[in-house]
Motif scaffolding. Structure first.
Motif, short mmCIF file in Angstrom:
data_model
loop_
_atom_site.label_atom_id
_atom_site.label_comp_id
_atom_site.label_asym_id
_atom_site.label_seq_id
_atom_site.Cartn_x
_atom_site.Cartn_y
_atom_site.Cartn_z
N ASP A 35 0.83 -1.21 0.00
CA ASP A 35 0.00 0.00 0.00
C ASP A 35 0.86 1.25 0.00
O ASP A 35 1.98 1.25 0.51
CB ASP A 35 -0.89 0.04 1.24
N SER A 36 0.29 2.32 -0.53
CA SER A 36 0.93 3.62 -0.55
C SER A 36 -0.13 4.66 -0.22
O SER A 36 -1.24 4.61 -0.76
CB SER A 36 1.52 3.87 -1.94
N TYR A 62 3.87 4.35 4.24
CA TYR A 62 3.78 2.97 3.79
C TYR A 62 3.61 2.07 5.00
O TYR A 62 4.45 2.09 5.90
CB TYR A 62 5.05 2.55 3.04
N LEU A 149 7.86 2.62 -1.92
CA LEU A 149 7.24 1.55 -2.69
C LEU A 149 7.05 2.05 -4.12
O LEU A 149 6.41 3.08 -4.34
CB LEU A 149 5.89 1.16 -2.10
#
Length: 152
Positions: A35-36, A62, A149
């Motif tokens: 996830d971001s 993150y 990420l």
């Protein structure tokens, strides 16, 4: 680089590879937390007391990425976690971790998508829940924190 299918069918979620520093490959049964999130900054200009709040992009966040795998007897993850705990030669001992989604041909050199975790290190390593009831395999979980990420 991401590859869109000509037939528009989605890729299967069970065809993936996890690599550490582009070389060492370990088998995992599950990867979650790719996830971001950008935290918005709310503000209002000083002379603009009647309008709605404005929002600008703020800090990128993150969550930890969680990797689960059946225990195979390898101590590589535990040794990496021990380096963090004991303060190894470089602190924290980070790695570049890549998660590659592959198609049915399992071509690791042409992944459908790749998630790259930059400067990842283990913040938590959870051993298995053992019970004499049932016949599940023993699972350990690695939680990785990282600075960035990227998806390609």
């Amino acid at each position: 680089m991401a590859t869109e299918r000509a037939n528009k069918n989605p890729y299967s979620n069970f065809n993936f590879i996890v690599e550490f520093d582009g070389m060492e490959e370990l088998a995992f049964a599950e990867v979650t937390g790719l996830d971001s999130e950008t935290t918005p900054i709310e503000y209002r200009e000083g002379a603009d007391a009647t309008s709605a709040m404005r929002q600008l992009p703020g800090v990128e966040k993150y969550p930890p990425v969680q990797l689960k795998r059946g225990i195979t007897g390898s101590l590589k993850l535990w040794e990496w976690r021990k380096e963090v705990r004991d303060g190894g030669s470089t602190f924290p001992p980070t790695k570049t971790v890549t998660v590659k989604l592959v198609d049915e041909k399992h071509d690791r050199n042409a992944p459908a998508m790749t998630w790259t975790l930059t400067n990842a290190w283990p913040t938590k390593l959870t051993g298995p829940s053992l019970t004499a009831k049932g016949n599940d395999y023993a699972v350990e979980q690695l939680d990785l924190v990282h600075e960035r990420l990227d998806v390609s």
